[in-house]
Design a protein around this motif. Structure first.
Motif, PDB file in Angstrom:
ATOM      1  N   SER A 166       0.829  -1.211   0.000  1.00 17.74           N
ATOM      2  CA  SER A 166       0.000   0.000   0.000  1.00 17.74           C
ATOM      3  C   SER A 166       0.857   1.252   0.000  1.00 17.74           C
ATOM      4  O   SER A 166       0.559   2.227  -0.705  1.00 17.74           O
ATOM      5  CB  SER A 166      -0.934   0.003   1.218  1.00 17.74           C
ATOM      6  OG  SER A 166      -1.844  -1.067   1.161  1.00 17.74           O
TER       7      SER A 166
ATOM      8  N   GLU B   7       2.272   1.717  -3.473  1.00 19.39           N
ATOM      9  CA  GLU B   7       1.237   2.158  -4.407  1.00 19.39           C
ATOM     10  C   GLU B   7       0.917   3.637  -4.216  1.00 19.39           C
ATOM     11  O   GLU B   7       0.769   4.387  -5.186  1.00 19.39           O
ATOM     12  CB  GLU B   7      -0.022   1.309  -4.210  1.00 19.39           C
ATOM     13  CG  GLU B   7      -1.071   1.508  -5.284  1.00 19.39           C
ATOM     14  CD  GLU B   7      -2.238   0.558  -5.154  1.00 19.39           C
ATOM     15  OE1 GLU B   7      -3.399   1.013  -5.297  1.00 19.39           O
ATOM     16  OE2 GLU B   7      -1.999  -0.637  -4.889  1.00 19.39           O
ATOM     17  N   ARG B   8       0.836   4.067  -2.955  1.00 22.13           N
ATOM     18  CA  ARG B   8       0.551   5.483  -2.681  1.00 22.13           C
ATOM     19  C   ARG B   8       1.671   6.376  -3.179  1.00 22.13           C
ATOM     20  O   ARG B   8       1.432   7.448  -3.751  1.00 22.13           O
ATOM     21  CB  ARG B   8       0.328   5.698  -1.177  1.00 22.13           C
ATOM     22  CG  ARG B   8      -0.963   5.104  -0.643  1.00 22.13           C
ATOM     23  CD  ARG B   8      -1.267   5.639   0.751  1.00 22.13           C
ATOM     24  NE  ARG B   8      -0.188   5.384   1.697  1.00 22.13           N
ATOM     25  CZ  ARG B   8      -0.093   4.279   2.448  1.00 22.13           C
ATOM     26  NH1 ARG B   8      -1.011   3.320   2.333  1.00 22.13           N
ATOM     27  NH2 ARG B   8       0.896   4.117   3.292  1.00 22.13           N
TER      28      ARG B   8
ATOM     29  N   ARG C 213      -1.128   1.218  -9.403  1.00 20.46           N
ATOM     30  CA  ARG C 213      -1.640  -0.110  -9.046  1.00 20.46           C
ATOM     31  C   ARG C 213      -1.174  -1.151 -10.060  1.00 20.46           C
ATOM     32  O   ARG C 213      -0.769  -2.254  -9.700  1.00 20.46           O
ATOM     33  CB  ARG C 213      -3.164  -0.078  -8.973  1.00 20.46           C
ATOM     34  CG  ARG C 213      -3.810  -1.373  -8.494  1.00 20.46           C
ATOM     35  CD  ARG C 213      -5.263  -1.141  -8.173  1.00 20.46           C
ATOM     36  NE  ARG C 213      -5.406  -0.131  -7.140  1.00 20.46           N
ATOM     37  CZ  ARG C 213      -6.562   0.489  -6.861  1.00 20.46           C
ATOM     38  NH1 ARG C 213      -7.648   0.224  -7.553  1.00 20.46           N
ATOM     39  NH2 ARG C 213      -6.605   1.393  -5.893  1.00 20.46           N
TER      40      ARG C 213
END
Length: 222
Positions: free
Chosen positions: A17, A20-21, A33
Protein backbone atom coordinates in the motif's frame (compact mmCIF):
# COMPACT_ATOMS: atom_id res chain seq x y z
CA UNK A 1 -2.28 -18.91 11.89
CA UNK A 2 0.77 -18.07 14.04
CA UNK A 3 1.45 -14.55 15.30
CA UNK A 4 4.60 -14.50 13.17
CA UNK A 5 2.70 -15.41 9.98
CA UNK A 6 -0.15 -13.03 10.71
CA UNK A 7 2.26 -10.18 11.39
CA UNK A 8 4.22 -10.95 8.21
CA UNK A 9 1.09 -10.80 6.07
CA UNK A 10 0.03 -7.52 7.65
CA UNK A 11 3.45 -5.95 7.04
CA UNK A 12 3.39 -7.11 3.41
CA UNK A 13 0.04 -5.43 2.84
CA UNK A 14 1.26 -2.23 4.49
CA UNK A 15 4.36 -2.12 2.30
CA UNK A 16 2.43 -2.79 -0.91
CA UNK A 17 0.00 0.00 0.00
CA UNK A 18 2.83 2.39 0.84
CA UNK A 19 4.50 1.71 -2.50
CA UNK A 20 1.24 2.16 -4.41
CA UNK A 21 0.55 5.48 -2.68
CA UNK A 22 4.05 6.78 -3.39
CA UNK A 23 3.94 5.78 -7.03
CA UNK A 24 0.54 7.44 -7.42
CA UNK A 25 2.20 10.85 -6.96
CA UNK A 26 4.63 10.03 -9.75
CA UNK A 27 2.62 8.12 -12.36
CA UNK A 28 -1.00 8.38 -11.23
CA UNK A 29 -3.20 6.16 -9.07
CA UNK A 30 -4.36 3.77 -11.79
CA UNK A 31 -0.90 3.27 -13.26
CA UNK A 32 0.61 2.85 -9.79
CA UNK A 33 -1.64 -0.11 -9.05
CA UNK A 34 -0.77 -1.69 -12.38
CA UNK A 35 2.92 -1.07 -11.72
CA UNK A 36 2.85 -2.72 -8.29
CA UNK A 37 1.00 -5.72 -9.72
CA UNK A 38 3.61 -6.11 -12.48
CA UNK A 39 6.40 -5.95 -9.93
CA UNK A 40 4.80 -8.55 -7.69
CA UNK A 41 4.15 -10.80 -10.67
CA UNK A 42 7.80 -10.50 -11.73
CA UNK A 43 9.48 -10.78 -8.32
CA UNK A 44 6.96 -12.70 -6.22
CA UNK A 45 7.15 -10.55 -3.09
CA UNK A 46 7.40 -6.91 -2.09
CA UNK A 47 10.63 -7.59 -0.16
CA UNK A 48 12.32 -8.93 -3.30
CA UNK A 49 11.09 -5.89 -5.24
CA UNK A 50 12.68 -3.61 -2.64
CA UNK A 51 15.96 -5.57 -2.80
CA UNK A 52 16.34 -5.38 -6.57
CA UNK A 53 18.88 -3.01 -8.09
CA UNK A 54 17.55 0.12 -9.77
CA UNK A 55 18.93 -0.90 -13.15
CA UNK A 56 17.02 -4.18 -13.05
CA UNK A 57 13.79 -2.50 -11.94
CA UNK A 58 14.01 -0.32 -15.05
CA UNK A 59 13.64 -3.45 -17.18
CA UNK A 60 10.02 -3.69 -16.04
CA UNK A 61 7.60 -1.97 -18.41
CA UNK A 62 6.59 1.51 -17.28
CA UNK A 63 9.45 1.93 -14.81
CA UNK A 64 12.19 4.48 -15.46
CA UNK A 65 15.11 5.41 -13.23
CA UNK A 66 13.11 8.03 -11.31
CA UNK A 67 10.43 5.45 -10.52
CA UNK A 68 13.06 2.89 -9.54
CA UNK A 69 14.68 5.39 -7.17
CA UNK A 70 11.26 6.11 -5.66
CA UNK A 71 10.77 2.38 -5.03
CA UNK A 72 14.09 2.25 -3.17
CA UNK A 73 13.10 5.34 -1.19
CA UNK A 74 9.88 3.65 -0.09
CA UNK A 75 11.91 0.62 1.01
CA UNK A 76 14.20 2.89 3.04
CA UNK A 77 11.29 4.70 4.69
CA UNK A 78 9.55 1.42 5.55
CA UNK A 79 12.73 0.11 7.16
CA UNK A 80 13.25 3.31 9.15
CA UNK A 81 9.74 3.05 10.60
CA UNK A 82 10.93 -0.04 12.43
CA UNK A 83 14.60 0.63 13.11
CA UNK A 84 13.98 4.15 14.44
CA UNK A 85 11.46 2.83 16.96
CA UNK A 86 13.56 -0.07 18.20
CA UNK A 87 14.50 0.50 21.83
CA UNK A 88 18.11 -0.21 22.74
CA UNK A 89 18.98 -0.99 26.33
CA UNK A 90 15.93 -3.24 26.64
CA UNK A 91 15.13 -6.94 26.29
CA UNK A 92 13.08 -7.98 23.27
CA UNK A 93 10.94 -10.92 22.24
CA UNK A 94 11.92 -13.24 19.41
CA UNK A 95 9.23 -11.67 17.21
CA UNK A 96 10.54 -8.16 17.90
CA UNK A 97 14.11 -9.21 17.11
CA UNK A 98 13.07 -10.85 13.84
CA UNK A 99 11.13 -7.76 12.78
CA UNK A 100 14.05 -5.46 13.59
CA UNK A 101 16.59 -7.69 11.84
CA UNK A 102 14.36 -7.93 8.77
CA UNK A 103 14.13 -4.15 8.63
CA UNK A 104 17.93 -3.79 8.72
CA UNK A 105 18.11 -5.54 5.35
CA UNK A 106 14.99 -4.17 3.68
CA UNK A 107 16.04 -2.79 0.29
CA UNK A 108 19.58 -4.21 0.46
CA UNK A 109 20.71 -5.31 -3.01
CA UNK A 110 23.98 -6.94 -1.91
CA UNK A 111 24.84 -9.39 0.83
CA UNK A 112 25.29 -7.45 4.05
CA UNK A 113 26.36 -8.39 7.57
CA UNK A 114 25.12 -6.95 10.87
CA UNK A 115 25.56 -7.94 14.48
CA UNK A 116 23.38 -7.20 17.48
CA UNK A 117 25.29 -6.86 20.73
CA UNK A 118 23.67 -7.76 24.05
CA UNK A 119 24.75 -7.15 27.64
CA UNK A 120 24.87 -9.77 30.40
CA UNK A 121 21.17 -9.27 31.13
CA UNK A 122 20.20 -9.94 27.50
CA UNK A 123 19.42 -6.31 26.63
CA UNK A 124 20.25 -5.19 23.09
CA UNK A 125 22.84 -2.44 23.43
CA UNK A 126 23.88 -1.93 19.81
CA UNK A 127 23.39 -2.93 16.18
CA UNK A 128 26.58 -2.74 14.15
CA UNK A 129 27.02 -2.82 10.37
CA UNK A 130 29.99 -5.11 9.74
CA UNK A 131 30.37 -5.36 5.99
CA UNK A 132 28.85 -5.68 2.56
CA UNK A 133 29.78 -8.69 0.48
CA UNK A 134 29.77 -12.40 1.18
CA UNK A 135 29.55 -13.39 4.83
CA UNK A 136 32.05 -16.24 4.45
CA UNK A 137 34.75 -14.64 2.30
CA UNK A 138 37.45 -14.87 4.97
CA UNK A 139 38.18 -14.72 8.68
CA UNK A 140 38.12 -10.92 8.54
CA UNK A 141 34.41 -10.67 9.40
CA UNK A 142 34.59 -12.88 12.54
CA UNK A 143 37.49 -10.79 13.79
CA UNK A 144 35.61 -7.55 13.11
CA UNK A 145 32.69 -8.93 15.09
CA UNK A 146 35.00 -9.87 17.95
CA UNK A 147 36.44 -6.34 17.95
CA UNK A 148 32.90 -4.85 18.10
CA UNK A 149 31.93 -7.14 20.97
CA UNK A 150 35.06 -6.18 22.94
CA UNK A 151 34.55 -2.46 22.28
CA UNK A 152 30.94 -2.54 23.51
CA UNK A 153 31.71 -5.05 26.29
CA UNK A 154 28.99 -7.31 24.95
CA UNK A 155 28.37 -10.69 26.53
CA UNK A 156 26.20 -12.05 23.73
CA UNK A 157 26.29 -11.59 19.97
CA UNK A 158 23.58 -12.14 17.37
CA UNK A 159 24.85 -12.43 13.79
CA UNK A 160 22.62 -11.57 10.83
CA UNK A 161 23.11 -11.45 7.08
CA UNK A 162 20.90 -11.52 4.02
CA UNK A 163 20.53 -13.53 0.83
CA UNK A 164 19.39 -10.84 -1.65
CA UNK A 165 18.38 -13.37 -4.31
CA UNK A 166 15.88 -14.98 -1.99
CA UNK A 167 17.52 -18.36 -1.24
CA UNK A 168 16.10 -18.99 2.20
CA UNK A 169 18.28 -21.92 3.24
CA UNK A 170 21.74 -21.35 4.72
CA UNK A 171 24.62 -22.71 2.71
CA UNK A 172 27.19 -25.07 4.20
CA UNK A 173 29.59 -22.13 4.22
CA UNK A 174 27.06 -20.14 6.28
CA UNK A 175 26.95 -22.95 8.83
CA UNK A 176 30.73 -23.34 8.92
CA UNK A 177 31.22 -19.58 9.32
CA UNK A 178 28.80 -19.69 12.25
CA UNK A 179 30.91 -22.43 13.80
CA UNK A 180 34.13 -20.45 13.39
CA UNK A 181 32.55 -17.39 14.96
CA UNK A 182 31.05 -19.49 17.76
CA UNK A 183 34.49 -20.85 18.63
CA UNK A 184 36.24 -17.49 18.35
CA UNK A 185 33.75 -15.75 20.64
CA UNK A 186 33.57 -18.62 23.11
CA UNK A 187 37.33 -18.41 23.61
CA UNK A 188 36.92 -14.92 25.10
CA UNK A 189 33.74 -15.62 27.07
CA UNK A 190 31.23 -14.16 24.57
CA UNK A 191 28.21 -16.23 23.50
CA UNK A 192 26.97 -16.43 19.93
CA UNK A 193 23.21 -16.69 20.49
CA UNK A 194 22.04 -17.07 16.89
CA UNK A 195 22.82 -16.48 13.23
CA UNK A 196 19.81 -15.05 11.40
CA UNK A 197 19.43 -15.18 7.64
CA UNK A 198 17.06 -12.78 5.86
CA UNK A 199 15.69 -13.78 2.47
CA UNK A 200 12.57 -12.83 0.54
CA UNK A 201 11.12 -10.99 3.52
CA UNK A 202 11.50 -13.96 5.85
CA UNK A 203 13.89 -14.20 8.79
CA UNK A 204 15.23 -17.60 9.77
CA UNK A 205 18.18 -18.72 11.82
CA UNK A 206 20.84 -21.39 11.99
CA UNK A 207 20.19 -23.66 14.96
CA UNK A 208 22.98 -24.49 17.39
CA UNK A 209 22.99 -28.19 16.50
CA UNK A 210 23.77 -27.28 12.89
CA UNK A 211 27.27 -26.28 13.96
CA UNK A 212 28.06 -29.95 14.38
CA UNK A 213 26.00 -31.37 11.49
CA UNK A 214 26.51 -29.15 8.43
CA UNK A 215 25.11 -31.82 6.07
CA UNK A 216 21.61 -31.41 7.53
CA UNK A 217 21.06 -27.94 6.10
CA UNK A 218 17.32 -28.33 5.71
CA UNK A 219 16.79 -28.33 9.47
CA UNK A 220 18.66 -25.08 9.99
CA UNK A 221 16.05 -22.64 8.83
CA UNK A 222 13.00 -21.82 10.94
Amino acid sequence: MSNRTERSEMVTLERCSALERALAFSIGKEKSRECVNRLLERYGSISTVFSEREEELCRIGGINMNTALLIKLVAYSQARRITDNFKFGEMHTELELREFIGALFLGASVETVYVLLLDEAGRVISAEHISEGTVNASDIIPRKILACANKKRAKTVVLAHNHPKGNKLPSKDDVMTTGRLFNLLSAVGVRLAAHYIVADGDVGRIETDMLYDPDSIGRAYR
